[in-house]
Design a protein around this motif. Structure first.
Motif, short mmCIF file in Angstrom:
data_model
loop_
_atom_site.label_atom_id
_atom_site.label_comp_id
_atom_site.label_asym_id
_atom_site.label_seq_id
_atom_site.Cartn_x
_atom_site.Cartn_y
_atom_site.Cartn_z
N LEU A 39 0.83 -1.20 0.00
CA LEU A 39 0.00 0.00 0.00
C LEU A 39 0.86 1.25 0.00
N ARG A 40 1.93 1.24 0.76
CA ARG A 40 2.77 2.43 0.87
C ARG A 40 3.46 2.77 -0.45
N LYS A 41 3.71 1.77 -1.28
CA LYS A 41 4.40 2.01 -2.54
C LYS A 41 3.49 2.61 -3.62
N ARG A 42 2.21 2.69 -3.36
CA ARG A 42 1.30 3.30 -4.33
C ARG A 42 1.38 4.82 -4.13
N ARG A 43 2.25 5.46 -4.85
CA ARG A 43 2.59 6.86 -4.59
C ARG A 43 1.41 7.79 -4.81
N GLY A 44 0.68 7.58 -5.91
CA GLY A 44 -0.46 8.44 -6.18
C GLY A 44 -1.50 8.38 -5.07
N LEU A 45 -1.80 7.17 -4.63
CA LEU A 45 -2.77 7.00 -3.56
C LEU A 45 -2.25 7.59 -2.25
N MET A 46 -0.98 7.42 -1.97
CA MET A 46 -0.41 7.95 -0.73
C MET A 46 -0.38 9.47 -0.74
N ILE A 47 -0.17 10.08 -1.91
CA ILE A 47 -0.23 11.54 -2.00
C ILE A 47 -1.64 12.02 -1.68
N ALA A 48 -2.65 11.32 -2.22
CA ALA A 48 -4.03 11.68 -1.91
C ALA A 48 -4.34 11.52 -0.43
N VAL A 49 -3.82 10.46 0.18
CA VAL A 49 -4.02 10.24 1.62
C VAL A 49 -3.41 11.37 2.42
N LEU A 50 -2.20 11.77 2.06
CA LEU A 50 -1.53 12.87 2.77
C LEU A 50 -2.28 14.18 2.61
N LEU A 51 -2.77 14.46 1.40
CA LEU A 51 -3.46 15.72 1.15
C LEU A 51 -4.76 15.82 1.92
N LEU A 52 -5.50 14.72 2.02
CA LEU A 52 -6.82 14.76 2.63
C LEU A 52 -6.82 14.49 4.13
N THR A 53 -5.70 14.11 4.70
CA THR A 53 -5.62 13.87 6.14
C THR A 53 -4.69 14.85 6.83
N LEU A 54 -3.45 14.89 6.41
CA LEU A 54 -2.45 15.70 7.10
C LEU A 54 -2.33 17.11 6.52
N ALA A 55 -2.36 17.22 5.18
CA ALA A 55 -2.09 18.52 4.55
C ALA A 55 -3.20 19.53 4.81
N LEU A 56 -4.46 19.07 4.91
CA LEU A 56 -5.57 20.01 5.09
C LEU A 56 -5.41 20.87 6.34
N PRO A 57 -5.29 20.30 7.53
CA PRO A 57 -5.11 21.16 8.72
C PRO A 57 -3.78 21.88 8.74
N VAL A 58 -2.72 21.24 8.24
CA VAL A 58 -1.40 21.87 8.28
C VAL A 58 -1.36 23.11 7.39
N LEU A 59 -1.93 23.02 6.19
CA LEU A 59 -1.90 24.16 5.28
C LEU A 59 -2.79 25.30 5.79
N VAL A 60 -4.00 24.96 6.21
CA VAL A 60 -4.93 26.01 6.66
C VAL A 60 -4.36 26.74 7.88
N LEU A 61 -3.97 26.00 8.89
CA LEU A 61 -3.47 26.63 10.11
C LEU A 61 -2.07 27.19 9.90
N GLY A 62 -1.30 26.58 9.02
CA GLY A 62 0.04 27.11 8.74
C GLY A 62 -0.03 28.49 8.12
N PHE A 63 -0.92 28.68 7.15
CA PHE A 63 -1.09 30.01 6.55
C PHE A 63 -1.63 31.02 7.56
N ARG A 64 -2.56 30.58 8.43
CA ARG A 64 -3.08 31.49 9.44
C ARG A 64 -1.98 31.92 10.41
N LEU A 65 -1.10 30.98 10.78
CA LEU A 65 0.03 31.33 11.64
C LEU A 65 0.96 32.32 10.95
N LEU A 66 1.22 32.09 9.67
CA LEU A 66 2.11 32.96 8.92
C LEU A 66 1.53 34.37 8.79
N PHE A 67 0.26 34.48 8.41
CA PHE A 67 -0.37 35.79 8.25
C PHE A 67 -0.41 36.56 9.56
N HIS A 68 -0.70 35.86 10.65
CA HIS A 68 -0.76 36.53 11.95
C HIS A 68 0.63 37.01 12.38
#
Length: 380
Positions: A39-68
């Protein structure tokens, strides 16, 4: 002199299967590790997993931290109760969908790529081959969701707005941390402050107290209004706390466990459906429609003579299990408290707690059993 017994079956030749554990229905650690690596070697699927689980809160709150940090006068603190709640729902929704996609991939890929026969002729139990996919998939998903949610909690707790000491309930300023009984007493003592429910207090010639502009010439007294509407006022108090306050640490833990359960159910159902149909794309489309379209309709609208059928949907049971800190003023509320302290996010009558637990456990065990049965009976 010893002899070696070799048996030939419709699943291929097997030799001393009981000696090396290949015939056991319990998956071994090497088998689980192998499925995890696949499963881990399926790069396209793993990128989607990262974007929809980890990247969503990190990007939103990361930009808010940066702007503040760049312009604190124009941009408020990065963390706030409203942002926290706004991120929890998509994390749960997208987490379920991507978990279902990963599960369907794990359940159908070997068949689609022609690898199923090669797995069968190794002599390993088909049930073990199926069950090995459960811990391997969850080991990929759950840590990523936990990491993203932990980041949300840290930003909300340490980079958020100062905690207020009171909340507004229908125009009345109410202190925090009141129990249901304490709130009732407080509202009775401050009942005359409920201006939005009819205007200023009016004292009649005989000394009776009423709210001018209330229903009828002799409208209810403020105290009677509080008694008649206390259940709604108490729910407004809970909603105001959920909207204006950062969730307490124990509430954050409950929310995190609820999201993790949502993701785990998505993976297990996707795995079972993918194994049952043998089609990854079809399974993913079915589960997306179930989560995005079917569940919200069934959770918020009573269908005559079909209420018990609505309650059999796992998303409806999970909405009832939703923790109290995730409830907003725009959502419906089922009656009664449940396991995680919430009052349900339902527009239909809530089911008993035992029934809610039975639905959730039934979906987990039922789809696991169906998927394992289909893999065990499928032609190689």
């Amino acid at each position: 002199m010893s002899t070696t017994t070799t048996a030939t079956t419709d699943r291929g030749p097997t030799t001393n299967l009981s000696a090396d554990g290949r015939g056991s229905w319990l998956p071994t650690w090497p088998l689980i590790s192998t499925k995890f690596l696949e499963l881990r070697k399926r790069r396209g699927l793993m990128i989607a997993v990262l974007l929809l689980t980890l990247a969503l809160p990190v990007l939103v709150l990361g930009f808010r931290l940066l702007f503040h940090a760049i312009d604190p006068h124009s941009y408020g603190p990065a963390g706030s109760p409203s942002v926290f709640e706004a991120l929890c729902d998509p994390l749960a929704q997208f987490g379920f969908i991507i978990a279902a996609a990963l599960g369907a991939t794990a359940g159908a890929t070997d068949l689609g790529e022609g690898m199923f026969r090669h797995l069968v002729i190794t002599g390993r139990s088909r049930v073990a081959l199926y069950l090995a996919r459960v811990p391997s998939g969850l080991a990929l998903l759950l840590p990523l969701v936990a990491l993203g949610f932990t980041f949300m909690c840290l930003v909300t707790a340490f980079e958020g707005t100062p905690q207020p000491t009171s909340v507004n309930v229908q125009g009345v300023t109410v202190p925090l941390n009141l129990s249901e009984g304490q709130l009732h007493t407080f509202l009775l003592n401050h009942a005359s402050e409920f201006g939005p429910f009819g205007g200023p207090v009016k004292v009649g010639p005989n000394g009776s107290v009423s709210i001018s502009g209330g229903p009828g010439a002799n409208g209810p007294s403020p105290q009677q209004f509080v008694r008649d509407n206390f259940s709604n006022l108490y729910q407004d108090y809970l909603d105001a706390k959920a909207t204006d306050l950062n969730p307490a640490p124990n509430e954050m833990i409950k929310i995190g466990l609820w999201i993790e359960l949502q993701v785990a159910i998505g993976f297990i159902v996707g795995l079972g459906l993918g194994s049952l149909t043998g089609q990854r794309t079809v399974s993913v489309i079915i589960l997306i429609a179930l989560q995005i379209i079917v569940t919200p309709i069934l959770a918020m609208n009573v269908i005559p003579h079909f209420l018990d059928g609505q309650r059999l949907i796992v998303g409806v049971a999970m909405d009832q299990l939703r923790p109290a800190a995730l409830l907003s003023t725009s959502s419906g509320h089922g009656p009664g408290k449940v396991i995680l302290g919430g009052r349900g996010s339902l527009g239909i009558p809530a089911m008993p707690t035992w029934a809610m637990i039975s639905v959730i456990v039934g979906w987990i065990l039922g789809w696991t059993g169906l998927g394992a049965w289909r893999m065990a009976t499928r032609d190689a």
